[in-house]
Design a protein around this motif. Structure first.
Motif, PDB file in Angstrom:
ATOM      1  N   PRO A 173      63.735  34.771  72.354  1.00  0.00           N
ATOM      2  CA  PRO A 173      63.971  36.037  71.664  1.00  0.00           C
ATOM      3  C   PRO A 173      62.693  36.844  71.493  1.00  0.00           C
ATOM      4  O   PRO A 173      61.596  36.280  71.353  1.00  0.00           O
ATOM      5  CB  PRO A 173      64.541  35.612  70.308  1.00  0.00           C
ATOM      6  N   GLN A 174      62.842  38.143  71.502  1.00  0.00           N
ATOM      7  CA  GLN A 174      61.710  39.031  71.269  1.00  0.00           C
ATOM      8  C   GLN A 174      61.251  38.918  69.819  1.00  0.00           C
ATOM      9  O   GLN A 174      62.034  38.574  68.930  1.00  0.00           O
ATOM     10  CB  GLN A 174      62.105  40.483  71.565  1.00  0.00           C
ATOM     11  N   PRO A 175      59.955  39.174  69.544  1.00  0.00           N
ATOM     12  CA  PRO A 175      59.481  39.161  68.155  1.00  0.00           C
ATOM     13  C   PRO A 175      60.319  40.089  67.280  1.00  0.00           C
ATOM     14  O   PRO A 175      60.733  41.172  67.711  1.00  0.00           O
ATOM     15  CB  PRO A 175      58.034  39.651  68.282  1.00  0.00           C
ATOM     16  N   ASN A 176      60.581  39.635  66.049  1.00  0.00           N
ATOM     17  CA  ASN A 176      61.469  40.426  65.177  1.00  0.00           C
ATOM     18  C   ASN A 176      60.748  41.505  64.389  1.00  0.00           C
ATOM     19  O   ASN A 176      61.379  42.289  63.679  1.00  0.00           O
ATOM     20  CB  ASN A 176      62.245  39.493  64.235  1.00  0.00           C
ATOM     21  N   GLY A 177      59.422  41.554  64.465  1.00  0.00           N
ATOM     22  CA  GLY A 177      58.672  42.609  63.795  1.00  0.00           C
ATOM     23  C   GLY A 177      58.475  42.409  62.308  1.00  0.00           C
ATOM     24  O   GLY A 177      57.958  43.294  61.629  1.00  0.00           O
ATOM     25  N   ASP A 178      58.864  41.243  61.789  1.00  0.00           N
ATOM     26  CA  ASP A 178      58.726  40.968  60.355  1.00  0.00           C
ATOM     27  C   ASP A 178      57.535  40.036  60.146  1.00  0.00           C
ATOM     28  O   ASP A 178      57.646  38.834  60.365  1.00  0.00           O
ATOM     29  CB  ASP A 178      60.006  40.316  59.831  1.00  0.00           C
ATOM     30  N   PRO A 179      56.385  40.543  59.710  1.00  0.00           N
ATOM     31  CA  PRO A 179      55.204  39.677  59.567  1.00  0.00           C
ATOM     32  C   PRO A 179      55.381  38.601  58.510  1.00  0.00           C
ATOM     33  O   PRO A 179      54.726  37.557  58.570  1.00  0.00           O
ATOM     34  CB  PRO A 179      54.085  40.650  59.194  1.00  0.00           C
ATOM     35  N   SER A 180      56.272  38.804  57.545  1.00  0.00           N
ATOM     36  CA  SER A 180      56.455  37.796  56.500  1.00  0.00           C
ATOM     37  C   SER A 180      57.366  36.663  56.958  1.00  0.00           C
ATOM     38  O   SER A 180      57.284  35.553  56.428  1.00  0.00           O
ATOM     39  CB  SER A 180      57.042  38.438  55.238  1.00  0.00           C
ATOM     40  N   TRP A 181      58.227  36.927  57.940  1.00  0.00           N
ATOM     41  CA  TRP A 181      59.112  35.881  58.477  1.00  0.00           C
ATOM     42  C   TRP A 181      59.352  36.159  59.961  1.00  0.00           C
ATOM     43  O   TRP A 181      60.428  36.587  60.381  1.00  0.00           O
ATOM     44  CB  TRP A 181      60.440  35.807  57.724  1.00  0.00           C
ATOM     45  N   PRO A 182      58.353  35.901  60.808  1.00  0.00           N
ATOM     46  CA  PRO A 182      58.508  36.159  62.242  1.00  0.00           C
ATOM     47  C   PRO A 182      59.316  35.092  62.968  1.00  0.00           C
ATOM     48  O   PRO A 182      59.575  35.233  64.173  1.00  0.00           O
ATOM     49  CB  PRO A 182      57.059  36.153  62.744  1.00  0.00           C
ATOM     50  N   TRP A 183      59.726  34.062  62.255  1.00  0.00           N
ATOM     51  CA  TRP A 183      60.449  32.950  62.881  1.00  0.00           C
ATOM     52  C   TRP A 183      61.773  33.442  63.479  1.00  0.00           C
ATOM     53  O   TRP A 183      62.458  34.264  62.859  1.00  0.00           O
ATOM     54  CB  TRP A 183      60.699  31.860  61.845  1.00  0.00           C
ATOM     55  N   TRP A 221      51.458  31.136  62.538  1.00  0.00           N
ATOM     56  CA  TRP A 221      52.199  31.434  61.306  1.00  0.00           C
ATOM     57  C   TRP A 221      52.783  30.154  60.724  1.00  0.00           C
ATOM     58  O   TRP A 221      52.691  29.908  59.507  1.00  0.00           O
ATOM     59  CB  TRP A 221      53.303  32.446  61.610  1.00  0.00           C
ATOM     60  N   LEU A 222      53.367  29.310  61.579  1.00  0.00           N
ATOM     61  CA  LEU A 222      53.975  28.068  61.101  1.00  0.00           C
ATOM     62  C   LEU A 222      52.911  27.140  60.514  1.00  0.00           C
ATOM     63  O   LEU A 222      53.120  26.539  59.454  1.00  0.00           O
ATOM     64  CB  LEU A 222      54.700  27.373  62.249  1.00  0.00           C
ATOM     65  N   LEU A 223      51.771  27.027  61.177  1.00  0.00           N
ATOM     66  CA  LEU A 223      50.702  26.158  60.687  1.00  0.00           C
ATOM     67  C   LEU A 223      50.196  26.645  59.327  1.00  0.00           C
ATOM     68  O   LEU A 223      49.969  25.832  58.415  1.00  0.00           O
ATOM     69  CB  LEU A 223      49.563  26.104  61.700  1.00  0.00           C
ATOM     70  N   ASP A 224      50.051  27.950  59.179  1.00  0.00           N
ATOM     71  CA  ASP A 224      49.629  28.495  57.880  1.00  0.00           C
ATOM     72  C   ASP A 224      50.663  28.172  56.797  1.00  0.00           C
ATOM     73  O   ASP A 224      50.308  27.780  55.678  1.00  0.00           O
ATOM     74  CB  ASP A 224      49.449  30.013  57.979  1.00  0.00           C
ATOM     75  N   LEU A 225      51.947  28.359  57.130  1.00  0.00           N
ATOM     76  CA  LEU A 225      53.013  28.126  56.157  1.00  0.00           C
ATOM     77  C   LEU A 225      53.048  26.658  55.726  1.00  0.00           C
ATOM     78  O   LEU A 225      53.326  26.351  54.563  1.00  0.00           O
ATOM     79  CB  LEU A 225      54.366  28.532  56.756  1.00  0.00           C
ATOM     80  N   GLU A 226      52.763  25.758  56.663  1.00  0.00           N
ATOM     81  CA  GLU A 226      52.889  24.332  56.389  1.00  0.00           C
ATOM     82  C   GLU A 226      51.548  23.682  56.019  1.00  0.00           C
ATOM     83  O   GLU A 226      51.426  22.463  56.051  1.00  0.00           O
ATOM     84  CB  GLU A 226      53.514  23.618  57.594  1.00  0.00           C
ATOM     85  N   THR A 227      50.573  24.492  55.652  1.00  0.00           N
ATOM     86  CA  THR A 227      49.289  23.989  55.169  1.00  0.00           C
ATOM     87  C   THR A 227      49.123  24.359  53.703  1.00  0.00           C
ATOM     88  O   THR A 227      49.330  25.515  53.320  1.00  0.00           O
ATOM     89  CB  THR A 227      48.120  24.565  55.989  1.00  0.00           C
ATOM     90  N   SER A 228      48.779  23.386  52.888  1.00  0.00           N
ATOM     91  CA  SER A 228      48.554  23.600  51.458  1.00  0.00           C
ATOM     92  C   SER A 228      47.163  23.085  51.119  1.00  0.00           C
ATOM     93  O   SER A 228      46.883  21.890  51.266  1.00  0.00           O
ATOM     94  CB  SER A 228      49.610  22.852  50.641  1.00  0.00           C
TER      95      SER A 228
END
Length: 340
Positions: A173-183, A221-228
């Motif tokens: 799929p093409q990028p959805n353009g949502d920087p807060s949830w690009p998944w 983005w995923l790595l940032d989200l899953e890093t604390s």
């Protein structure tokens, strides 16, 4: 994440395996034979045994058992069964579910990396059979694309592999353009990092930098989200959606190993230090750098614990979790050797 990380240990995996395959589940460190075997696991067994450097007799034996199991799992159409009982009888019908994609991934990895000539040749024949068909599942197709990418590293003109990875690239799929949830899905579910990893692999195989860059961006983005702070805090078994906060449990080792796989692949195309750091963070998750500071494997046997809970550890040492440890430590070991 400083300090020397351990190396993979195959003892528990060998102990979980009989002449047919590797048992799926364990009660602590004892195989639960009543649950039988599955293609998902045997594909992963073929991945880790094929890429283990200077593999021993036991490891080569495991690879042979896995390759035979995957061949038996395949229908002539290319679809795959997933579940066999302890008596050696298949209990489901051939499908194009994740087991089909993981089968292609395991076979492609063997084609590219096995030290054993007959394993490479047999794996290629089986790959060509499975590559006749396509799955509607994004994760199954992502695993299949990873297998095709591996085949192309060894056989750059292989038509079936190139067609598979081209078809996958078109389906991304093409990028959805949502920087807060690009998944590309409304929630993170399971084996999440395989999606950006496959996009990277397809972009590299097709010499399409804009495609692999999309995969790298999505993985970042995923790595940032899953890093604390300074450790990984992976998506739990129940998934994670926009606005969900962590840490959340039951955390599964497969999420950590998928992230290590993807970071290792990203490091090949992007020199940023964060990818090797991501691999080390994944390895360190197993050694205690996680949300509750718990060790998630048995360093004596190599057995991986099945889940990290808020109040402790699920200490059953199933095959999926054990393979997750082995796979992650293989990547960490390779990085360590490259940087010496």
């Amino acid at each position: 994440m400083s300090g020397e990380l351990p190396i993979p240990v195959f003892g528990h995996l060998v102990r979980m395996t009989d002449h047919r395959a590797t048992f799926e589940h364990a009660a602590l460190d004892e195989p639960r034979t009543e649950h039988g075997y599955c293609t998902d696991d045997m594909a992963r067994v073929l991945v880790v045994t094929s890429r283990q450097p200077e593999s021993s007799g036991d490891i080569n034996r495991l690879a042979g058992i896995a390759l035979r199991f995957l061949g038996d799992a395949q229908a002539l159409t290319g679809a795959c069964r997933n579940r066999m009982n302890a008596a050696g009888k298949w209990t489901d019908e051939p499908s194009l579910d994740d087991c089909w994609g993981r089968c292609l991934w395991g076979l492609g990895t063997a084609v590219a990396h096995s030290d054993v000539v007959w394993v490479r040749k047999s794996a290629l024949v089986q790959f060509e059979r499975a590559a006749q068909v396509r799955s509607p599942s994004p994760r199954a197709m992502a695993y299949a694309a990873l297998g095709a990418a591996e085949v192309l590293t060894a056989h750059p003109d292989h038509r079936a592999a190139r067609k598979m990875i081209t078809d996958y690239a078109v389906s991304v799929p093409q990028p959805n353009g949502d920087p807060s949830w690009p998944w590309p899905e409304p929630r993170l579910t399971y084996a999440n990092a395989v999606l950006p990893e496959a996009i990277i692999a397809a972009g590299v195989a097709l010499e399409a930098p804009s495609l692999w860059q999309r995969g790298v961006d999505l993985l970042g983005w995923l790595l940032d989200l899953e890093t604390s702070d300074d450790h990984l805090s992976p998506t739990p078994a129940g998934g994670r959606g926009p606005g969900d906060t962590g840490p959340a449990f039951d955390q599964q080792p497969i999420e950590v190993s998928c992230l290590a796989d993807a970071c290792a692949r990203a490091a090949v195309v992007d020199p940023a230090a964060r990818w090797n750091d991501g691999v080390r963070a994944a390895a360190s998750w197993f050694t205690g750098a996680n949300d509750t500071g718990q060790v998630m494997w048995d360093p004596e046997t190599g057995g991986g614990f099945d889940g990290l809970q808020a109040d402790g550890v699920n200490r059953n040492q199933g095959t999926e979790s054990t393979l997750a440890v082995i796979s992650t430590l293989q990547h960490a070991q390779r990085i360590s050797l490259l940087q010496r």
